[in-house]
Design an enzyme around this catalytic site. Structure first.
Site, PDB file in Angstrom:
ATOM      1  N   LYS A  78      47.593  45.534  38.818  1.00  0.00           N
ATOM      2  CA  LYS A  78      49.118  46.424  38.252  1.00  0.00           C
ATOM      3  C   LYS A  78      49.965  45.824  38.926  1.00  0.00           C
ATOM      4  O   LYS A  78      50.528  44.857  38.144  1.00  0.00           O
ATOM      5  CB  LYS A  78      48.212  47.469  39.317  1.00  0.00           C
ATOM      6  CG  LYS A  78      47.346  47.789  39.131  1.00  0.00           C
ATOM      7  CD  LYS A  78      46.228  49.033  37.878  1.00  0.00           C
ATOM      8  CE  LYS A  78      45.216  49.065  36.687  1.00  0.00           C
ATOM      9  NZ  LYS A  78      45.099  49.959  37.631  1.00  0.00           N
TER      10      LYS A  78
ATOM     11  N   TYR B 199      39.433  56.004  42.633  1.00  0.00           N
ATOM     12  CA  TYR B 199      38.866  55.753  40.847  1.00  0.00           C
ATOM     13  C   TYR B 199      37.778  55.112  40.412  1.00  0.00           C
ATOM     14  O   TYR B 199      36.734  55.590  41.276  1.00  0.00           O
ATOM     15  CB  TYR B 199      39.621  53.700  41.264  1.00  0.00           C
ATOM     16  CG  TYR B 199      39.632  53.011  39.638  1.00  0.00           C
ATOM     17  CD1 TYR B 199      40.651  53.488  39.131  1.00  0.00           C
ATOM     18  CD2 TYR B 199      39.146  51.722  40.007  1.00  0.00           C
ATOM     19  CE1 TYR B 199      40.880  52.699  37.800  1.00  0.00           C
ATOM     20  CE2 TYR B 199      39.250  51.396  38.324  1.00  0.00           C
ATOM     21  CZ  TYR B 199      40.153  51.919  37.396  1.00  0.00           C
ATOM     22  OH  TYR B 199      40.440  50.711  36.110  1.00  0.00           O
TER      23      TYR B 199
ATOM     24  N   ASP C 228      41.576  51.013  48.610  1.00  0.00           N
ATOM     25  CA  ASP C 228      42.168  50.951  47.997  1.00  0.00           C
ATOM     26  C   ASP C 228      44.083  51.144  47.529  1.00  0.00           C
ATOM     27  O   ASP C 228      44.558  52.122  47.701  1.00  0.00           O
ATOM     28  CB  ASP C 228      41.645  51.611  46.541  1.00  0.00           C
ATOM     29  CG  ASP C 228      42.166  51.073  45.489  1.00  0.00           C
ATOM     30  OD1 ASP C 228      43.086  50.770  45.323  1.00  0.00           O
ATOM     31  OD2 ASP C 228      41.951  51.460  44.551  1.00  0.00           O
TER      32      ASP C 228
ATOM     33  N   ARG D 239      35.129  26.873  43.226  1.00  0.00           N
ATOM     34  CA  ARG D 239      34.837  27.854  43.372  1.00  0.00           C
ATOM     35  C   ARG D 239      35.289  29.055  44.000  1.00  0.00           C
ATOM     36  O   ARG D 239      35.805  29.421  44.359  1.00  0.00           O
ATOM     37  CB  ARG D 239      33.351  28.239  43.526  1.00  0.00           C
ATOM     38  CG  ARG D 239      33.051  29.468  42.712  1.00  0.00           C
ATOM     39  CD  ARG D 239      31.203  29.947  43.227  1.00  0.00           C
ATOM     40  NE  ARG D 239      30.867  28.702  43.028  1.00  0.00           N
ATOM     41  CZ  ARG D 239      29.687  28.204  43.059  1.00  0.00           C
ATOM     42  NH1 ARG D 239      29.290  28.909  44.618  1.00  0.00           N
ATOM     43  NH2 ARG D 239      28.808  27.666  43.629  1.00  0.00           N
TER      44      ARG D 239
HETATM   45  C1  LIG Z   1      42.965  49.906  37.813  1.00  0.00           C
HETATM   46  C2  LIG Z   1      42.510  50.068  39.289  1.00  0.00           C
HETATM   47  C3  LIG Z   1      41.871  49.475  39.274  1.00  0.00           C
HETATM   48  C4  LIG Z   1      40.576  48.344  38.859  1.00  0.00           C
HETATM   49  O1  LIG Z   1      41.174  46.950  38.528  1.00  0.00           O
HETATM   50  P1  LIG Z   1      41.335  46.793  37.796  1.00  0.00           P
HETATM   51  O2  LIG Z   1      42.005  44.943  37.964  1.00  0.00           O
HETATM   52  O3  LIG Z   1      41.624  46.877  36.172  1.00  0.00           O
HETATM   53  O4  LIG Z   1      39.273  46.438  37.537  1.00  0.00           O
HETATM   54  C5  LIG Z   1      41.369  50.044  41.014  1.00  0.00           C
HETATM   55  N1  LIG Z   1      41.372  50.762  42.046  1.00  0.00           N
HETATM   56  C6  LIG Z   1      42.729  51.202  41.131  1.00  0.00           C
HETATM   57  C7  LIG Z   1      43.373  52.154  42.243  1.00  0.00           C
HETATM   58  C8  LIG Z   1      43.147  51.460  39.699  1.00  0.00           C
HETATM   59  O5  LIG Z   1      44.358  51.410  39.782  1.00  0.00           O
END
Ligand SMILES: *Cc1c(COP(=O)(O)O)cnc(C)c1O
Length: 393
Positions: A208, A111, A183, A58
């Site tokens: 992403k 988001y 973010d 972990r």
């Molecule tokens: C897609 C996204 C997330 C979440 O990511 P996941 O891996 O899909 O949980 C968070 N913030 C932004 C800006 C995103 O585009």
């Protein structure tokens, strides 16, 4: 291993011989139980378990440590916690620094699942959230409360792409003893130096651009030296860990992040310029365009752009955008973004996702993720889409 040049960092970061053992890429190291040869060795590993030592699965294996090192070098913080997705990274980071009675300032253009997490889970834990206008800048001062512990930013904002003045917000937050989270998924660690702007925790949906091939869910949170121990221990307590196979793919994605980004940027800018000339388009929501709120801040703080942007139509209804989207050849419909392929989304009900600001637009908003296909094919695809749109108006 870090370098001034992102192009070099994405290639070299995390490739310490300690993890690679002499091959180029850190191998996939699977493991839950770690077995020790002696009581002394076990004691040593236990005592050192916070510091990239094999202790128990972990806490991570060498593949985890290589990836965490790479992201730390890329973002420029002191350590990186890895999570099974971006949403887990966001909730994990917030839960690591908030407790009952605390107040959170959350950007209105965040988001959607982050907003839901605040409204549906943090509220139940006795943590209050105030949403703020992304364009507020230093005026965030008026929203600070004695119990404000975290100011959360996301720049550019989801869907509508407002670019925030993060340094101005961070200066106010720090003066009031609050920490700043970002973010940073759009910047991906290569377009924005979060820590030099005053960010304390830089979070990414590595799903992403870091992964970049639409085949892994992954999240990261990189923290400053002061906050890293608390983030590391609390994400451990939350049980956050990730598969070494996924981390291997993320490391592979990372190596081409910089070149992919350049091509995404080039294609998206060409397409946005083409769209700006279309009679159907009201305005472009791309940070490199003056029609995007915060364009000047983007010019100051970011080193470039990527494949994700939106545009607003002068008029139209759902039937017309459906006709447009249903026949696309290259722009596939799907959530997420950051892979090598192009995506398209017509977004409705944006006004329901805003409480501190009001979304008003002449017509529907379309969000594109511009992939690595040839630009002429992408333009032809949208051109045919507009013909269907106009026929359905
Ligand atoms: C897609 C996204 C997330 C979440 O990511 P996941 O891996 O899909 O949980 C968070 N913030 C932004 C800006 C995103 O585009």
């Amino acid at each position: 291993m870090s370098s001034k040049h992102k192009a070099t960092t994405v290639v070299s970061a995390g490739r310490d011989p300690k993890w690679t053992k002499g091959v180029v890429n850190p191998p996939v190291m699977r493991g839950s139980t770690v077995v020790f040869e002696s009581v002394a060795q076990m004691k040593q590993a236990t005592g050192n378990r916070a510091n990239q030592t094999l202790f128990y699965g972990r806490r991570g294996t060498e593949t985890t440590f290589a990836f965490a090192d790479a992201m730390t070098a890329l973002e420029g913080g002191a350590g990186c916690a890895v999570y099974p997705c971006g949403t887990a990274a966001i909730s994990g980071a917030l839960l690591s620094f908030l407790k009952a009675g605390d107040h959170l300032l959350m950007v209105d253009t965040v988001y959607e699942p982050t907003r839901d997490f605040c409204d549906k889970m943090l509220a139940n834990l006795g943590i209050t959230t105030t949403y703020y206008d992304p364009m507020l800048g230093a005026d965030i001062e008026s929203l600070m409360q004695p119990n404000t512990k975290v100011v959360f930013t996301e720049s550019p904002g989801s869907i509508t792409m407002e670019v925030q003045d993060v340094p101005a917000i961070a200066a106010v937050a720090h003066r009031h003893g609050a920490i700043v989270m970002l973010d940073n998924t759009w910047g991906a660690g290569v377009l924005l130096d979060a820590f030099s702007l005053g960010v304390d925790v830089s979070i990414q949906a590595a799903t992403k651009y870091v992964v970049g091939h639409s085949d892994v869910m992954l999240g990261t949170a990189v923290a400053t030296k002061a906050l890293w121990p608390q983030l590391r221990e609390n994400s451990y307590l939350l049980g956050q860990c990730t598969s070494p196979d996924d981390l291997y793919l993320a490391l592979r994605g990372l190596r081409t992040l910089n070149v992919r980004m350049q091509q995404h940027q080039e294609n998206a800018l060409k397409l946005a310029n083409w769209l700006a000339q279309r009679p159907e388009v009201d305005h472009i929501r791309h940070p490199a365009f003056a029609t995007c709120p915060g364009h000047d801040v983007w010019q100051r703080d970011f080193s470039g752009s990527n494949g994700l942007f939106s545009f607003v139509l002068k008029q139209g209804h759902q039937q017309a955008t459906t006709a447009m989207l249903d026949g696309m050849q290259h722009f596939k419909m799907g959530y997420s973004w950051g892979g090598y392929e192009s995506l398209i989304l017509a977004v409705y009900g944006i006004e329901r996702l805003r409480t501190a600001t009001q979304w008003q637009a002449s017509g529907p908003l379309i969000r594109l993720h511009v992939g690595l296909e040839h630009i002429d094919d992408l333009i032809a695809d949208l051109e045919a889409g507009f013909a269907r749109f106009n026929a359905a108006l």
